[in-house]
Design an enzyme around this catalytic site. Structure first.
Site, short mmCIF file in Angstrom:
data_model
loop_
_atom_site.label_atom_id
_atom_site.label_comp_id
_atom_site.label_asym_id
_atom_site.label_seq_id
_atom_site.Cartn_x
_atom_site.Cartn_y
_atom_site.Cartn_z
N ARG A 2 29.81 4.98 -20.37
CA ARG A 2 28.58 5.45 -19.72
C ARG A 2 28.29 6.83 -20.28
O ARG A 2 28.96 7.79 -19.98
CB ARG A 2 28.77 5.49 -18.21
CG ARG A 2 28.82 4.11 -17.61
CD ARG A 2 29.46 4.10 -16.26
NE ARG A 2 30.91 4.12 -16.38
CZ ARG A 2 31.71 4.85 -15.61
NH1 ARG A 2 31.21 5.62 -14.69
NH2 ARG A 2 33.01 4.80 -15.77
N ARG A 35 24.29 11.02 -15.63
CA ARG A 35 23.37 11.92 -14.96
C ARG A 35 23.27 13.24 -15.68
O ARG A 35 22.67 14.18 -15.18
CB ARG A 35 23.83 12.12 -13.52
CG ARG A 35 23.62 10.88 -12.68
CD ARG A 35 24.60 10.78 -11.56
NE ARG A 35 25.95 10.57 -12.10
CZ ARG A 35 27.04 10.47 -11.35
NH1 ARG A 35 26.94 10.58 -10.06
NH2 ARG A 35 28.21 10.26 -11.91
N ARG A 67 14.74 7.54 -14.64
CA ARG A 67 15.44 6.51 -13.89
C ARG A 67 14.99 6.45 -12.43
O ARG A 67 14.92 5.40 -11.84
CB ARG A 67 16.93 6.78 -13.97
CG ARG A 67 17.75 6.08 -12.91
CD ARG A 67 19.15 5.94 -13.33
NE ARG A 67 20.11 5.77 -12.26
CZ ARG A 67 19.91 5.18 -11.09
NH1 ARG A 67 18.72 4.74 -10.77
NH2 ARG A 67 20.90 5.05 -10.22
N ASP A 114 24.73 -2.71 -17.81
CA ASP A 114 25.98 -2.44 -17.11
C ASP A 114 26.88 -3.68 -17.19
O ASP A 114 26.38 -4.80 -17.42
CB ASP A 114 25.75 -2.06 -15.64
CG ASP A 114 26.96 -1.30 -15.07
OD1 ASP A 114 27.03 -0.07 -15.23
OD2 ASP A 114 27.86 -1.96 -14.53
N TYR A 167 36.34 -5.68 -9.88
CA TYR A 167 35.21 -5.34 -8.99
C TYR A 167 34.89 -6.50 -8.04
O TYR A 167 34.63 -6.28 -6.86
CB TYR A 167 33.97 -4.98 -9.81
CG TYR A 167 34.03 -3.59 -10.41
CD1 TYR A 167 34.07 -2.47 -9.60
CD2 TYR A 167 34.06 -3.40 -11.79
CE1 TYR A 167 34.13 -1.19 -10.15
CE2 TYR A 167 34.12 -2.14 -12.34
CZ TYR A 167 34.16 -1.03 -11.51
OH TYR A 167 34.22 0.23 -12.05
O1 CP3 Z 1 25.23 5.34 -20.14
C1 CP3 Z 1 24.57 4.53 -20.80
O2 CP3 Z 1 23.34 4.58 -20.90
C2 CP3 Z 1 25.28 3.38 -21.46
C3 CP3 Z 1 25.10 2.13 -20.72
C4 CP3 Z 1 26.23 1.78 -19.78
C5 CP3 Z 1 26.16 1.85 -18.35
N1 CP3 Z 1 27.30 1.28 -17.85
C6 CP3 Z 1 25.03 2.39 -17.52
C7 CP3 Z 1 25.43 3.12 -16.27
C8 CP3 Z 1 27.46 1.24 -20.13
C9 CP3 Z 1 28.03 1.03 -21.52
C10 CP3 Z 1 28.12 0.92 -18.90
C11 CP3 Z 1 29.42 0.24 -18.85
C12 CP3 Z 1 30.22 0.30 -17.61
N2 CP3 Z 1 29.78 0.21 -16.32
C13 CP3 Z 1 31.63 0.35 -17.60
C14 CP3 Z 1 32.52 0.34 -18.83
C15 CP3 Z 1 32.52 1.63 -19.57
C16 CP3 Z 1 33.16 2.78 -18.85
O3 CP3 Z 1 32.50 3.78 -18.69
O4 CP3 Z 1 34.35 2.64 -18.48
C17 CP3 Z 1 32.04 0.35 -16.25
C18 CP3 Z 1 33.44 0.47 -15.74
C19 CP3 Z 1 30.87 0.25 -15.44
C20 CP3 Z 1 30.76 0.18 -13.94
C21 CP3 Z 1 30.02 1.36 -13.42
N3 CP3 Z 1 28.65 1.50 -13.48
C22 CP3 Z 1 30.56 2.53 -12.84
C23 CP3 Z 1 32.01 2.79 -12.56
C24 CP3 Z 1 29.47 3.40 -12.57
C25 CP3 Z 1 29.54 4.85 -12.05
C26 CP3 Z 1 28.92 5.14 -10.78
C27 CP3 Z 1 28.62 6.64 -10.70
O5 CP3 Z 1 27.46 6.96 -10.46
O6 CP3 Z 1 29.54 7.45 -10.87
C28 CP3 Z 1 28.29 2.74 -12.99
C29 CP3 Z 1 26.91 3.28 -12.90
C30 CP3 Z 1 26.25 3.52 -14.22
N4 CP3 Z 1 26.10 2.57 -15.20
C31 CP3 Z 1 25.66 4.73 -14.66
C32 CP3 Z 1 25.14 4.48 -15.95
C33 CP3 Z 1 24.34 5.43 -16.83
C34 CP3 Z 1 25.66 6.06 -13.82
C35 CP3 Z 1 24.39 6.71 -13.54
C36 CP3 Z 1 23.37 6.04 -12.65
O7 CP3 Z 1 23.71 5.39 -11.63
O8 CP3 Z 1 22.20 6.24 -12.98
#
Ligand code: CP3
Length: 322
Positions: free
Chosen positions: A2, A6, A15, A51, A127
């Site tokens: 990710r 933010r 977003r 995601d 999950y």
């Molecule tokens: O950041 C990007 O633009 C790349 C796209 C991307 C996202 N998720 C968007 C996202 C990618 C490659 C992922 C993969 C993903 N999602 C993984 C594997 C990679 C890693 O980082 O380990 C995992 C474990 C997830 C599950 C997930 N989605 C988590 C644990 C979270 C965090 C929640 C938080 O807010 O802390 C997400 C949310 C998420 N997916 C965000 C983004 C950009 C966070 C910001 C938001 O909610 O806008």
């Protein structure tokens, strides 16, 4: 990883509020968000804005992504009855917005490659079973040890979701893929080898003939790097816990990706620069190194620091011919 997270003001502005899954379902928005970090940082590849839970959500499993928390499941996977909630994923019908986003992004990117991705069966299973992010993976491990038959059926289904998703992304124009087993580091090598590797190998095998590099990544996977390479990856992603030269010894013949500690980027610039150069020095100019952070960008990070890291890696790369 990710990456945009933010930390980018332009990401937060675009977003808006609500579930990230809504933004992903909108190809205009998702394409623009995918391109933002490429424009801002001048990185050498883009990663699709999507995601790992998108396929499960698209077939109606009942999963959402809560800001600040991560994926949450209304009714977690508990028994063989729940297998019926994991029907086959048909990307063109269930999630046509993903292919549309890929096509738009690829048209805009020109020569810059787009990386498509999927969640590996173990991490997605964690999950679906836990229902929310977990520190111990207690229920997940209880299932794999207590009912290996059900576990295997669940991971087969999740492998099928990942395979369908990756094939569709590559068909739409993605030129590399990454399989995220972010939480595999919770497992011992023996358990990973028995209960997880065969299912991840099935996913990586299914895209072997497509001629796209296959990258396989997890956090805290120092003791699993060799097994993850054996699962069929061309590139093994490394977090910051293992020095890159040591990681290379664990995956002979493979490329590596990593591995600057994202939290180091919050330190004064001299420290960040020093640690960036240390990663490059440990690779020692060998071919097959994709410089990256060891995990996602921290939301509080100043994007200007990442821009400096990218520029430094490009400068150093030019001077050592890499
Ligand atoms: O950041 C990007 O633009 C790349 C796209 C991307 C996202 N998720 C968007 C996202 C990618 C490659 C992922 C993969 C993903 N999602 C993984 C594997 C990679 C890693 O980082 O380990 C995992 C474990 C997830 C599950 C997930 N989605 C988590 C644990 C979270 C965090 C929640 C938080 O807010 O802390 C997400 C949310 C998420 N997916 C965000 C983004 C950009 C966070 C910001 C938001 O909610 O806008």
């Amino acid at each position: 990883m990710r990456q945009a997270g933010r930390s980018l003001p332009e990401y937060r502005a675009l977003r808006g509020e609500g579930s990230i899954l809504d933004a992903i379902r909108n190809p205009d928005l998702a394409a623009e968000i995918t391109l933002q970090p490429v424009r801002r940082y001048g990185v050498d590849a883009a990663i699709l804005f999507s995601d790992i839970v998108v396929p499960a959500a698209a077939i109606g499993f009942g999963v959402d992504v809560t800001p600040g928390v991560g994926p949450v499941v209304t009714e977690p996977f508990r028994s063989a009855d729940d297998l019926g909630r994991l029907r086959a994923f048909e990307p063109d019908i269930d999630a046509p917005y993903v292919g549309e986003t890929v096509r738009r992004v690829v048209a805009e990117l020109g020569a810059t490659p787009l990386i498509g991705f999927a969640g590996a069966p173990f991490t997605v299973a964690s999950y679906l079973i836990e229902g929310q992010p977990s520190r111990t993976y207690g229920r997940t491990k209880a299932m794999l040890h207590g009912d290996p038959e059900l576990w295997s059926q669940l991971l087969d289904r999740l492998a099928d979701l990942a395979i369908a998703s990756l094939l569709a992304q590559v068909e739409a124009g993605a030129s590399a893929i990454q399989l995220f087993d972010s939480w595999a580091g919770a497992l011992s090598p023996a358990d990973y080898d028995t209960y997880v590797r065969p299912h991840s190998a099935a996913v990586l095998d299914s895209v072997a003939d497509l001629d796209v590099p296959r990258n396989h990544f997890g956090v805290g996977t120092g003791e699993l790097l060799t097994l993850m390479g054996d699962a069929g990856a061309d590139v093994v992603g490394v977090d910051w816990r293992v020095p890159l030269d040591v990681a290379r010894e664990r995956v002979p013949g493979k490329a590596v990706q990593g591995n600057l500690d994202p939290a180091v980027c919050l330190a004064p610039w001299e420290v960040v620069a020093d640690r960036t150069r240390d990663v490059l020095r440990r690779n020692a100019g060998r071919p097959g190194h994709i410089f990256n952070l060891g995990h996602g960008v921290l939301p509080e990070l100043d994007p200007g620091v990442l821009k400096q890291v990218v520029d430094l890696v490009h400068e150093e790369g030019r001077s050592d011919g890499g």
